[in-house]
Design a protein around this motif. Structure first.
Motif, PDB file in Angstrom:
ATOM      1  N   LEU B  91      43.632  32.371  41.136  1.00 35.71           N
ATOM      2  CA  LEU B  91      43.228  33.767  40.945  1.00 35.71           C
ATOM      3  C   LEU B  91      42.750  34.376  42.256  1.00 35.71           C
ATOM      4  CD1 LEU B  91      41.329  33.136  37.625  1.00 35.71           C
ATOM      5  CD2 LEU B  91      43.444  34.422  37.854  1.00 35.71           C
ATOM      6  N   PHE B  92      42.336  35.635  42.178  1.00 35.22           N
ATOM      7  CA  PHE B  92      41.823  36.331  43.355  1.00 35.22           C
ATOM      8  C   PHE B  92      40.298  36.278  43.319  1.00 35.22           C
ATOM      9  CE2 PHE B  92      45.808  38.236  41.977  1.00 35.22           C
ATOM     10  CZ  PHE B  92      46.578  37.997  43.094  1.00 35.22           C
ATOM     11  N   LYS B  93      39.751  35.275  44.011  1.00 34.82           N
ATOM     12  CA  LYS B  93      38.337  34.944  43.847  1.00 34.82           C
ATOM     13  C   LYS B  93      37.392  36.115  44.093  1.00 34.82           C
ATOM     14  CE  LYS B  93      38.495  30.051  44.916  1.00 34.82           C
ATOM     15  NZ  LYS B  93      38.055  29.039  45.869  1.00 34.82           N
ATOM     16  N   ALA B  94      37.649  36.884  45.143  1.00 37.33           N
ATOM     17  CA  ALA B  94      36.686  37.915  45.530  1.00 37.33           C
ATOM     18  C   ALA B  94      36.915  39.234  44.794  1.00 37.33           C
ATOM     19  CB  ALA B  94      36.721  38.142  47.043  1.00 37.33           C
ATOM     20  N   LEU B  98      39.367  43.423  36.607  1.00 33.83           N
ATOM     21  CA  LEU B  98      40.061  44.713  36.529  1.00 33.83           C
ATOM     22  C   LEU B  98      40.985  44.901  37.732  1.00 33.83           C
ATOM     23  CD1 LEU B  98      40.575  47.479  35.282  1.00 33.83           C
ATOM     24  CD2 LEU B  98      38.554  48.328  36.488  1.00 33.83           C
ATOM     25  N   GLU B  99      40.441  44.616  38.917  1.00 32.88           N
ATOM     26  CA  GLU B  99      41.258  44.765  40.126  1.00 32.88           C
ATOM     27  C   GLU B  99      42.447  43.801  40.103  1.00 32.88           C
ATOM     28  OE1 GLU B  99      37.844  46.141  43.347  1.00 32.88           O
ATOM     29  OE2 GLU B  99      37.947  44.066  42.707  1.00 32.88           O
ATOM     30  N   SER B 100      42.196  42.589  39.625  1.00 32.53           N
ATOM     31  CA  SER B 100      43.275  41.604  39.572  1.00 32.53           C
ATOM     32  C   SER B 100      44.410  42.087  38.669  1.00 32.53           C
ATOM     33  CB  SER B 100      42.750  40.264  39.051  1.00 32.53           C
ATOM     34  OG  SER B 100      41.628  39.859  39.778  1.00 32.53           O
ATOM     35  N   VAL B 160      46.250  36.846  31.118  1.00 31.98           N
ATOM     36  CA  VAL B 160      46.311  38.308  31.140  1.00 31.98           C
ATOM     37  C   VAL B 160      47.148  38.788  32.329  1.00 31.98           C
ATOM     38  CG1 VAL B 160      44.955  40.412  31.400  1.00 31.98           C
ATOM     39  CG2 VAL B 160      44.112  38.577  29.955  1.00 31.98           C
ATOM     40  N   LEU B 161      46.956  38.139  33.493  1.00 35.47           N
ATOM     41  CA  LEU B 161      47.728  38.529  34.683  1.00 35.47           C
ATOM     42  C   LEU B 161      49.220  38.401  34.428  1.00 35.47           C
ATOM     43  CD1 LEU B 161      45.945  37.102  37.870  1.00 35.47           C
ATOM     44  CD2 LEU B 161      46.159  39.450  37.089  1.00 35.47           C
TER      45      LEU B 161
ATOM     46  N   GLY C 209      44.605  41.571  47.864  1.00 34.69           N
ATOM     47  CA  GLY C 209      45.129  40.528  46.986  1.00 34.69           C
ATOM     48  C   GLY C 209      45.847  39.448  47.775  1.00 34.69           C
ATOM     49  N   ALA C 210      46.648  39.882  48.752  1.00 34.25           N
ATOM     50  CA  ALA C 210      47.397  38.914  49.558  1.00 34.25           C
ATOM     51  C   ALA C 210      46.464  38.125  50.469  1.00 34.25           C
ATOM     52  CB  ALA C 210      48.458  39.622  50.384  1.00 34.25           C
TER      53      ALA C 210
END
Lengths: 287, 247, 343
Positions: B91-94, B98-100, B160-161, C209-210
Motif C-alpha cells: 500500500l501507500f504508507k504515507a 481516501l488518497e489511495s 478496495v484499491l 503515489g509513485a
C-alpha cells in the motif's frame, strides 16, 4: 611506440593509486550498503599525515607509510563507531548527505591546520629521477607505485579469497542477516573492514601527495574519480574495483595526453554509458 | 455455460531447470467465483504472476476478454480490466485510504496527466471513493495514515484499491491471510455482493471460505491442475485428499 | 469510536471527502503571511535587495529539486545542470540581441525543460547509487563542456557582454537591486503558484503515489516511468527559470552556475528546509544564503565547516529537515492543548 607505452605505464600507475584510494569504499558499499563519501577525506588526511611525518619530523619514507595506514585506520574506525554505524540502515541519499557534510567539515579543518595552499615537500632522493626499463625511460616513483599497488591488490584479493577473515567478510557482503544468524560478529567485522578500508584510503592519499598535489580541496577533486571507480567496477568486488581503477587511470592519462581538448569529458561519458547499460557496475551482481 | 473471460492455453513455466507448470489449460468464465487451492509450492501465486504479466511464460498463451495478452505489459492488462491484490500488503504508507483510492480512480479514468485542476475538483470521483470505503467499513478511517491502520483494515484497503479499478476479473491472492475467521468472512461477504459480471479468482487456504463462497474450485498440485469442479464434488474427491495429505 | 460518531460519519462521508481535498488545496494563512513577509522585506530599511533577490532565486531553484526529490522521491546529484543551462540560454539571448527578459526567461525554461525530459528518459529505469552517478556524470559532462568551449561560453571568465532590456520596457535593472528584487519575486511567486497547483492536482497525487510505492502504482495501471521523465522536465524547467533569473538580474553567467558544488548546495538547501513540503526550498534558502552571507563575511574559508556541521546535525537529528520538524512540534503542542479533559 615507446611514447605510447610510457603513457600507458603512467596510466597504470595512476590506476593503482585510484585502486588503493577507492577499494575501502567499494567494500563498505558492498558489505554495509554504506555510501561513504568521506573516504576522500580519509585520503586527504593520509596525505597530510604523510607530509607532516616526512617533512616535519624527518621520518624515513618507508616508515611513513605504515604510520599513515594505522593513523587513518584508527580515525576511520573511531568515526565508524561514533557516527557511521547509526546510518547503515538509512537510504542512499541520507548517507550521501551525512558524509558530504563530513567532507565539507574536513576541508575547512584541513585549511585551519595545514593552510589553504598546496603542500611543498621533498621526496627522498632514491625515489626521484628516472630509470630505464626494457628500453623505456620511466619515473622511479611510478615504478614504485605500480609495484606497491600490485602487491596491495594481490594481498587483498588473496586475503579475501584464502583466509578465514576473508571468508567472514565475504559472508557479510553476501548476506548480512544470514551471517549474523550463523554467529558471526558482524559489528566487529564491519569495524575491522572499515579500519582497513580507511587505512588504505589514507595510504592512497599519502602516495598521491607527490603526484596529484595536496591541498584542502583534494577530497572534492578526487571524490568523483573514486565514485566512478566504485560504481563502474561494481560494489563489493575487489577485482571489479581493480579493473575499473586501471581502466579509468589509463583512459584518463591517455585522454589528457592525446586529446587534451576533451579533458575529462571522455571518462564522464563512459561512466554515464556504463551506468545506464549496467546500473550495478561491470562486475556487480544484478539487482 | 457462459464464455470464458480469462484463459491460459498450454501455459508452460520454469525457473531455470525447475519446471513449475508443465502445460496448464485454465479458463475462468464471466461472473465466476473461482477458487484455486492446493498445497504450498503448487504454483498458485506463480500462476497469478503469470496471468497478470509480472512473469512471462516459457510457452503457451494467455487470453483475456477475447484477446491474446501474452505479450502485453502488466499495465496494459490492468487497463484492460485484469486486476490483482497482493498476498502481502502493498500500500501507500504515507497516504490515507481516501488518497489511495483516489489514485486508483484517477488512474482508471485517465485523469492523472499534468494539469492545473486540483484533486478537489474531481467531486464525482471523491464521492465514489468515499462510497467504496464506506461499503467496506473504512469510511471512518478515510483520513488516517495507512501505515497506522490495523492489519485487517489494510487487507480490506488492498481489496478496495483493486475494486476501484472496476475490474472484469479480480485476482485475489489470499485476501483473508492474517485475518481472524470473522474478518475473513466479512471480506468475502462483501465480495459476494459485487455485481455479477465481475469474475473473481482467488487463492485461499481456509477451506470454509472456499466452500462457502466459490462456485467452482481448481486444485493445483505439483505443477498441474489436478481437478476442476464444484465445491461439493471437490470436497468429496479422494484425489484432493490424496494431494493434500500426500500419497 | 462511539456509536453516534460512527453514525454521523457514515451519514455524510461524501461531504467529508470533498472537504478533505478542498482543505488540501486551500491557501493557509501562514502561506499568505510567508509571501507577504518576503515581499515586505523590500521595504525594510538597509536591506540588501540584491542579496534578497538571490535568496528568492535559490528558493525557486531548491523548490524545483523538491518536485523531483520531495514529491517523486528521485535524488539527483546533478540538478545544477538545469540551472546552468537556463542561465546560459538567458545569457546568450541577452548577448546576441534578444534583450527582452520575460520571453528570454520562457525560452530558457523551454530549453532546460527539454534537456530535463531527455535526462528523465535516460534515467527512468535507474535507481539507487546508479541514479546518483548518472545524474552526477551528466552534470560533470555539461560542466566540462561549458568550461572548455572558451570561444562559445567565455570559459572560466563566464559570459561577457550580456545586455538585458528593462522589464516590460520600463523597469530598468539598477545597481540597488530594486528591479531585480521585484522581478525575481514576481517570477518566483507565479511559478510557485503554478507548481503548487500542479502538485495539488491528480498528477501531483500520482507522483506521491509513485514515491511511496512505484510497484503498486504499476499495478494500478499508472505510467510510472513516464512520470519520472515528466517530473524531470518540470523540475528542470523550474531550475532553468531560476538560472535565467540569476543571469538576468546580475547580467553574468559563469561556469560555477553548473558546478557539482552548486548541485550539492541546492541539495543541502532543500534538506535543511525539508523535502516534500514545497516551502522547504524557500525556508532552506533563507537560512543558507543569509548564513552564508554572514559567516563568509567573517571568515570565508570556514563557511563550509559550518554548513557541513549543519548538514550532519540535520541528517542526524532532524532527518526530515527544519520545516517538518517545526510542524511536528506545532502538532504536538496543539494536540496537548486539545487533549485536555473532555468537556
Amino acid at each position: 611506440m615507446a611514447a605510447i607505452l610510457t603513457v600507458l605505464f603512467n596510466g597504470v600507475a595512476y590506476g593503482f593509486l585510484l585502486f588503493v584510494m577507492s577499494v575501502g569504499l567499494s567494500v563498505s558499499l558492498g558489505m554495509m550498503n554504506f555510501v561513504n563519501l568521506a573516504q576522500a577525506s580519509f585520503s586527504m588526511l593520509g596525505g597530510y599525515i604523510f607530509v607532516t611525518a616526512l617533512q616535519g619530523y624527518g621520518i624515513p619514507f618507508m616508515l611513513c607509510l605504515p604510520i599513515v595506514f594505522f593513523a587513518v585506520a584508527i580515525v576511520s574506525v573511531v568515526l565508524e563507531r561514533l557516527i557511521f554505524r547509526y546510518f547503515y540502515k538509512t537510504d542512499d541519499l541520507t548517507q550521501v548527505l551525512l558524509t558530504i557534510g563530513l567532507v565539507f567539515m574536513s576541508i575547512a579543518m584541513a585549511t585551519y591546520v595545514w593552510g589553504g595552499t598546496y603542500q611543498r615537500f621533498d621526496m627522498p632522493a632514491w625515489i626521484i629521477g628516472q630509470k630505464d626499463v626494457f628500453g623505456l625511460t620511466l619515473e622511479t616513483y611510478r615504478i614504485f607505485l605500480v609495484g606497491f599497488g600490485a602487491v596491495m591488490a594481490v594481498t587483498l584479493i588473496f586475503g579475501l579469497e584464502r583466509t578465514n577473515l576473508g571468508a567472514m567478510v565475504r559472508a557479510c557482503v553476501d548476506n548480512r542477516r544470514v551471517a549474523t544468524a550463523c554467529g558471526l560478529n558482524t559489528e566487529l567485522i564491519f569495524a575491522f573492514t572499515f579500519a582497513i578500508g580507511g587505512g588504505l584510503a589514507g595510504l592512497g592519499g599519502a602516495l598521491s601527495a607527490n603526484l596529484l598535489g595536496l591541498d584542502p580541496n583534494f577530497p572534492l577533486r578526487y571524490l568523483v574519480y573514486i565514485l566512478i571507480v566504485v560504481s563502474i567496477g561494481g560494489m563489493g568486488t575487489i577485482t571489479g574495483t581493480l579493473v575499473a581503477s586501471l581502466a579509468l587511470g589509463i583512459a584518463d592519462v591517455m585522454g589528457k595526453y592525446y586529446v587534451p581538448q576533451f579533458g575529462s569529458f571522455i571518462i564522464y561519458l563512459l561512466t554515464v554509458i556504463v551506468m545506464l547499460w549496467r546500473p550495478h557496475g561491470l562486475m556487480g551482481r544484478g539487482a | 455455460m457462459s464464455e470464458a473471460v480469462l484463459e491460459t492455453k498450454n501455459m508452460h513455466m520454469a525457473f531455470g531447470g525447475l519446471v513449475i507448470f508443465e502445460a496448464i489449460d485454465f479458463s475462468l468464465r464471466r461472473g465466476d467465483r473461482h477458487a484455486i487451492i492446493g498445497p504450498n509450492g503448487a504454483g498458485k501465486t506463480t500462476f497469478i504472476n503469470l496471468v497478470t504479466g509480472l512473469l512471462k511464460p516459457r510457452a503457451g498463451e494467455i487470453w483475456f476478454d477475447g484477446r491474446n495478452v501474452t505479450q502485453d505489459t502488466p499495465q496494459q492488462r490492468v487497463k484492460a480490466g485484469l486486476v490483482r491484490t497482493f498476498q502481502i500488503n502493498s500500500l501507500f504508507k504515507a497516504l490515507n485510504p481516501l488518497e489511495s483510492v483516489m489514485l486508483a480512480l484517477l488512474e482508471r479514468e485517465g485523469r492523472s496527466k499534468p494539469s492545473l485542476r486540483t484533486v478537489a475538483q474531481e467531486k464525482p470521483l471523491i464521492d465514489e471513493a468515499m462510497a467504496l470505503l464506506d461499503r467496506f467499513g473504512l469510511a471512518g478511517d478515510a483520513f488516517s495514515i495507512t501505515d497506522a491502520l490495523a492489519y485487517g483494515k489494510q487487507r480490506l484497503l488492498e481489496v478496495v484499491l483493486a475494486l476501484a479499478l472496476k475490474p472484469k476479473v479480480l485476482l485475489l491472492d489470499e485476501p483473508a491471510a492474517g485475518l481472524s475467521t470473522q474478518q475473513g468472512h466479512e471480506v468475502f461477504a462483501k465480495l459476494a455482493d459485487l455485481p455479477g459480471e465481475t469474475a473473481i479468482l482467488f487463492i485461499e487456504h481456509d477451506m470454509n471460505l472456499v466452500f462457502q463462497y466459490a462456485d467452482i474450485v481448481s486444485v493445483f498440485a505439483a505443477g498441474s491442475m489436478v481437478l476442476q469442479d464444484t465445491p461439493e464434488n471437490v470436497r468429496a474427491s479422494p484425489r484432493v485428499r490424496e494431494v493434500y495429505l500426500g500419497a | 469510536m462511539s456509536a453516534t460518531e460512527a453514525a454521523s460519519q457514515a451519514a455524510a462521508p461524501h461531504e467529508a471527502g470533498r472537504d478533505y481535498f478542498a482543505s488540501l488545496a486551500r491557501w493557509k494563512v501562514w502561506e499568505i503571511l510567508f509571501w507577504a513577509t518576503l515581499a515586505g522585506c523590500y521595504f525594510f530599511p538597509d536591506i540588501d535587495r540584491m542579496l534578497m533577490s538571490r535568496v528568492i532565486i535559490w528558493g525557486l531553484f531548491a523548490m524545483s529539486l523538491d518536485v523531483l526529490l520531495g514529491y517523486r522521491g528521485i535524488p539527483s546529484l546533478g540538478h545544477a545542470v538545469f540551472f546552468g543551462v537556463g542561465a546560459y540560454v538567458a545569457g546568450f539571448l541577452g548577448k546576441f540581441g534578444w534583450t527582452e527578459p520575460i520571453s528570454g526567461l520562457f525560452f530558457a525554461m523551454f530549453v532546460a525543460g527539454a534537456l530535463g525530459l531527455v535526462m528523465g528518459k535516460l534515467v527512468q529505469r535507474v535507481t539507487g547509487v546508479g541514479l546518483l552517478m548518472v545524474t552526477l556524470g551528466l552534470n560533470l559532462i555539461v560542466f566540462d563542456f561549458v568550461l572548455r568551449s572558451t570561444e562559445l561560453t567565455g570559459g572560466d571568465d563566464g559570459l561577457q557582454g550580456i545586455v538585458i532590456a528593462p522589464v516590460l520596457n520600463y523597469f530598468r535593472f539598477d545597481i540597488w537591486g530594486r528591479t531585480a528584487f521585484w522581478y525575481a519575486f514576481v517570477v518566483a511567486f507565479v511559478l510557485f503558484v503554478v507548481t503548487r497547483m500542479l502538485l495539488k492536482s491528480p498528477f501531483g497525487l500520482a507522483l506521491i503515489g509513485a514515491r511511496e510505492n512505484p510497484r503498486r502504482m504499476l499495478t494500478l495501471g499508472a505510467p510510472v516511468e513516464g512520470d519520472v521523465s515528466r517530473a524531470f522536465m518540470i523540475a528542470a524547467a523550474l531550475a532553468g527559470a531560476a538560472g535565467a533569473l540569476l543571469t538576468q538580474t546580475t547580467q553574468t553567467a559563469a561556469p560555477t552556475y553548473l558546478s557539482f558544488q552548486r548541485s550539492a548546495d541546492v541539495l543541502v538547501i532543500l534538506i535543511i528546509g525539508g523535502a516534500g513540503r514545497l516551502y522547504g526550498g524557500f525556508i532552506g534558502a533563507i537560512v543558507f544564503i543569509l548564513l552564508q552571507d554572514y559567516v563568509s563575511a567573517l571568515s570565508p574559508v570556514y563557511w563550509y565547516f559550518w554548513i557541513g556541521l549543519l548538514l550532519v546535525i540535520i541528517v542526524s537529528f532532524f532527518r526530515k529537515g527544519l520545516l517538518p520538524s517545526v510542524e511536528q512540534l506545532y502538532d504536538r503542542l496543539r494536540s496537548r492543548k486539545s487533549a485536555g479533559p473532555p468537556g
